[in-house]
Design a protein around this motif. Structure first.
Motif, PDB file in Angstrom:
ATOM      1  N   UNK A  96     -17.504 -20.986 -23.101  1.00 18.16           N
ATOM      2  CA  UNK A  96     -18.113 -20.853 -21.786  1.00 18.16           C
ATOM      3  C   UNK A  96     -19.615 -21.080 -21.809  1.00 18.16           C
ATOM      4  N   UNK A  97     -20.129 -21.567 -20.683  1.00 16.13           N
ATOM      5  CA  UNK A  97     -21.567 -21.784 -20.545  1.00 16.13           C
ATOM      6  C   UNK A  97     -22.207 -20.574 -19.868  1.00 16.13           C
ATOM      7  N   UNK A  98     -23.523 -20.519 -19.912  1.00 13.16           N
ATOM      8  CA  UNK A  98     -24.227 -19.428 -19.259  1.00 13.16           C
ATOM      9  C   UNK A  98     -24.027 -19.473 -17.745  1.00 13.16           C
ATOM     10  N   UNK A  99     -24.008 -20.674 -17.166  1.00  9.26           N
ATOM     11  CA  UNK A  99     -23.777 -20.784 -15.721  1.00  9.26           C
ATOM     12  C   UNK A  99     -22.388 -20.275 -15.341  1.00  9.26           C
ATOM     13  N   UNK A 100     -21.387 -20.597 -16.141  1.00 10.46           N
ATOM     14  CA  UNK A 100     -20.042 -20.107 -15.860  1.00 10.46           C
ATOM     15  C   UNK A 100     -19.983 -18.590 -15.993  1.00 10.46           C
ATOM     16  N   UNK A 101     -20.665 -18.065 -16.979  1.00  7.89           N
ATOM     17  CA  UNK A 101     -20.694 -16.619 -17.181  1.00  7.89           C
ATOM     18  C   UNK A 101     -21.357 -15.923 -16.004  1.00  7.89           C
TER      19      UNK A 101
ATOM     20  N   UNK B 137     -24.609   0.362 -14.688  1.00  4.42           N
ATOM     21  CA  UNK B 137     -24.689  -0.563 -15.816  1.00  4.42           C
ATOM     22  C   UNK B 137     -24.436  -1.998 -15.355  1.00  4.42           C
ATOM     23  N   UNK B 138     -23.549  -2.164 -14.367  1.00  6.33           N
ATOM     24  CA  UNK B 138     -23.296  -3.522 -13.884  1.00  6.33           C
ATOM     25  C   UNK B 138     -24.479  -4.043 -13.062  1.00  6.33           C
ATOM     26  N   UNK B 139     -25.110  -3.157 -12.308  1.00 10.46           N
ATOM     27  CA  UNK B 139     -26.319  -3.577 -11.596  1.00 10.46           C
ATOM     28  C   UNK B 139     -27.395  -4.005 -12.592  1.00 10.46           C
ATOM     29  N   UNK B 140     -27.502  -3.279 -13.705  1.00  8.79           N
ATOM     30  CA  UNK B 140     -28.453  -3.664 -14.753  1.00  8.79           C
ATOM     31  C   UNK B 140     -28.089  -5.024 -15.342  1.00  8.79           C
ATOM     32  N   UNK B 141     -26.797  -5.267 -15.517  1.00 10.17           N
ATOM     33  CA  UNK B 141     -26.331  -6.564 -16.018  1.00 10.17           C
ATOM     34  C   UNK B 141     -26.741  -7.686 -15.070  1.00 10.17           C
ATOM     35  N   UNK B 142     -26.514  -7.490 -13.787  1.00 11.87           N
ATOM     36  CA  UNK B 142     -26.858  -8.526 -12.808  1.00 11.87           C
ATOM     37  C   UNK B 142     -28.360  -8.807 -12.818  1.00 11.87           C
ATOM     38  N   UNK B 143     -29.138  -7.753 -12.861  1.00  7.56           N
ATOM     39  CA  UNK B 143     -30.591  -7.932 -12.885  1.00  7.56           C
ATOM     40  C   UNK B 143     -31.024  -8.689 -14.127  1.00  7.56           C
ATOM     41  N   UNK B 144     -30.436  -8.346 -15.263  1.00  2.00           N
ATOM     42  CA  UNK B 144     -30.787  -9.021 -16.519  1.00  2.00           C
ATOM     43  C   UNK B 144     -30.372 -10.486 -16.511  1.00  2.00           C
ATOM     44  N   UNK B 145     -29.352 -10.816 -15.721  1.00  2.00           N
ATOM     45  CA  UNK B 145     -28.887 -12.203 -15.623  1.00  2.00           C
ATOM     46  C   UNK B 145     -29.546 -12.951 -14.465  1.00  2.00           C
TER      47      UNK B 145
ATOM     48  N   UNK C  28     -21.338 -13.122 -24.739  1.00  3.55           N
ATOM     49  CA  UNK C  28     -22.736 -12.897 -24.381  1.00  3.55           C
ATOM     50  C   UNK C  28     -23.644 -12.923 -25.597  1.00  3.55           C
ATOM     51  N   UNK C  29     -23.152 -12.414 -26.711  1.00  2.94           N
ATOM     52  CA  UNK C  29     -23.938 -12.495 -27.942  1.00  2.94           C
ATOM     53  C   UNK C  29     -24.088 -13.943 -28.386  1.00  2.94           C
ATOM     54  N   UNK C  30     -23.017 -14.729 -28.257  1.00  2.00           N
ATOM     55  CA  UNK C  30     -23.087 -16.150 -28.608  1.00  2.00           C
ATOM     56  C   UNK C  30     -24.100 -16.885 -27.737  1.00  2.00           C
ATOM     57  N   UNK C  31     -24.171 -16.501 -26.458  1.00  2.00           N
ATOM     58  CA  UNK C  31     -25.062 -17.171 -25.510  1.00  2.00           C
ATOM     59  C   UNK C  31     -26.484 -16.616 -25.556  1.00  2.00           C
ATOM     60  N   UNK C  32     -26.708 -15.581 -26.367  1.00  2.00           N
ATOM     61  CA  UNK C  32     -28.048 -14.997 -26.465  1.00  2.00           C
ATOM     62  C   UNK C  32     -28.466 -14.268 -25.211  1.00  2.00           C
ATOM     63  N   UNK C  33     -27.518 -13.626 -24.539  1.00  2.00           N
ATOM     64  CA  UNK C  33     -27.804 -12.925 -23.284  1.00  2.00           C
ATOM     65  C   UNK C  33     -28.625 -11.665 -23.526  1.00  2.00           C
ATOM     66  N   UNK C  34     -29.253 -11.208 -22.483  1.00  2.00           N
ATOM     67  CA  UNK C  34     -30.026  -9.965 -22.525  1.00  2.00           C
ATOM     68  C   UNK C  34     -29.104  -8.821 -22.959  1.00  2.00           C
ATOM     69  N   UNK C  35     -29.597  -7.897 -23.792  1.00  2.00           N
ATOM     70  CA  UNK C  35     -28.776  -6.769 -24.242  1.00  2.00           C
ATOM     71  C   UNK C  35     -28.166  -5.959 -23.101  1.00  2.00           C
ATOM     72  N   UNK C  36     -28.828  -5.915 -21.940  1.00  2.00           N
ATOM     73  CA  UNK C  36     -28.285  -5.167 -20.803  1.00  2.00           C
ATOM     74  C   UNK C  36     -26.961  -5.758 -20.332  1.00  2.00           C
ATOM     75  N   UNK C  37     -26.794  -7.066 -20.517  1.00  2.00           N
ATOM     76  CA  UNK C  37     -25.524  -7.696 -20.161  1.00  2.00           C
ATOM     77  C   UNK C  37     -24.430  -7.278 -21.133  1.00  2.00           C
ATOM     78  N   UNK C  38     -24.783  -7.224 -22.399  1.00  2.00           N
ATOM     79  CA  UNK C  38     -23.808  -6.864 -23.437  1.00  2.00           C
ATOM     80  C   UNK C  38     -23.399  -5.398 -23.300  1.00  2.00           C
ATOM     81  N   UNK C  39     -24.358  -4.551 -22.965  1.00  3.79           N
ATOM     82  CA  UNK C  39     -24.106  -3.108 -22.906  1.00  3.79           C
ATOM     83  C   UNK C  39     -22.966  -2.757 -21.962  1.00  3.79           C
ATOM     84  N   UNK C  40     -22.907  -3.428 -20.823  1.00  7.73           N
ATOM     85  CA  UNK C  40     -21.842  -3.117 -19.860  1.00  7.73           C
ATOM     86  C   UNK C  40     -20.476  -3.269 -20.512  1.00  7.73           C
TER      87      UNK C  40
END
Length: 346
Positions: free
Chosen positions: A131-136, A189-197, A256-268
């Motif tokens: 998956x791509x970051x845009x798809x995620x 936690x999901x709101x934090x994920x959205x903000x981080x993305x 998310x780890x593969x895509x190098x996403x913000x840790x807040x995204x992974x935490x959820x």
């Protein structure tokens, strides 16, 4: 009826853009002060899974959650919305019953969900592998409709249960709500994920962006939650979700780890890996087991709730994977076309 009652939640979403005659009539009427008149809205024979019906249901259900900005809170229990909602629910539930097999073996149903086939391939598999970051980010948008109210639909079961089943479900819900810590609530936690993305973290911020296939997955929760008669179906879908969440959350964390996403995204997602593995056991044995021991007749409704929820999730997964395979957006407009965040969460 009484004078207009304004809800105290200043972060309530605005009414969405209608998608057909039924949702247009709902939005138009809710913009007025509440009254006790029946709504003479011809439903006809619309697609139960279509945009018009599903958006209308979403709007009517939201009257029982946070409501909408500028909408009279008295509409929640007014005859007009309740009568139309009942008509639309009958259409939706009748179609689900026609599409979902009937069964009453809860152990077989939940065991099948627990033992994922080796060749299984769903959205989390796709995002984890290629998956791509845009798809995620698109996936995040779809899930925002539920995860920003995570556990709220299932909480309706609490006053309708008793004894061991009630205590066990409350224990699971306590975890969903962060164990008493506001910053650990899964919705937070999901709101934090959205903000981080770099996405809109506001409740229902993407209501206009998601298609009917997404709305249906959440509407089924609300339908079962708001009807005492459908409480076993609600427990069935909740149990099914907890069984399937841990492995999919593990794959999402990997993606998310593969895509190098913000840790807040992974935490959820890492929050759900261990917690939901425990929740699955509690729901299967302490909630479902106790309910069936008290009344074996509820088994068929528990199974239907689980199977219907999986059916709706399967429709959503097909929509996502099919459009991604074609290089198309899965939303009603691409993320580039969706307006950026213009105000913070209250």
């Amino acid at each position: 009826m009484s004078d207009v009652i304004r809800p105290c939640d200043l972060s309530a979403a605005s009414l969405p853009t209608p998608r057909g005659p039924i949702s247009a009539a709902v939005v138009e009427r809710l913009a007025r002060p509440a009254d006790a008149a029946a709504w003479q809205i011809a439903v006809g024979e619309p697609d139960p899974y279509g945009d018009d019906v599903q958006l209308a249901l979403t709007v009517l259900y939201e009257l029982h959650y946070r409501g909408f900005d500028g909408v009279d809170a008295s509409w929640e229990w007014a005859p007009g919305p309740l009568g139309l909602r009942a008509d639309l629910e009958r259409l939706f539930l009748a179609q689900l019953r026609a599409d979902v097999p009937v069964g009453d073996d809860t152990d077989a149903t939940f065991d099948a969900l627990y033992r994922e086939p080796k060749d299984a391939w769903g959205v989390s598999h796709e995002l984890a592998e290629r998956g791509t970051w845009d798809q995620t980010r698109e996936f995040f948008v779809h899930r925002s409709i539920y995860h920003l109210k995570e556990a709220d639909p299932h909480a309706f079961a609490i006053p309708r249960l008793r004894g061991r089943a009630k205590a066990a479900l409350v224990a699971v819900e306590f975890d969903e709500y962060g164990g008493g810590r506001a910053d650990r609530m899964h919705s937070r936690l999901y709101a934090d994920l959205l903000k981080a993305a770099d996405l809109d973290e506001r409740y229902l911020g993407y209501l206009d962006a998601v298609p009917a296939v997404t709305l249906a997955t959440v509407n089924f929760m609300s339908l079962c939650g708001l009807h005492r008669a459908h409480m076993p179906m609600l427990v069935g879908m909740f149990t099914a979700a907890e069984i399937t969440t841990a492995p999919s959350a593990r794959r999402m964390a990997s993606a998310l780890e593969r895509l190098g996403a913000d840790p807040a995204c992974v935490t959820f997602y890492t929050e759900h890996i261990e917690a939901d593995a425990v929740h699955e056991l509690v729901l299967r044995h302490d909630v479902v087991g106790d309910m069936i021991a008290a009344d074996p007749r509820c088994a068929s409704d528990i199974v239907f709730g689980a199977e219907a929820a999986e059916f709706l999730e399967g429709r959503l997964a097909h929509h996502l994977l099919d459009n991604w395979s074609k290089g198309s957006t899965t939303l009603r407009a691409s993320l580039d076309e969706i307006a950026p965040v213009d105000q913070p969460v209250s």
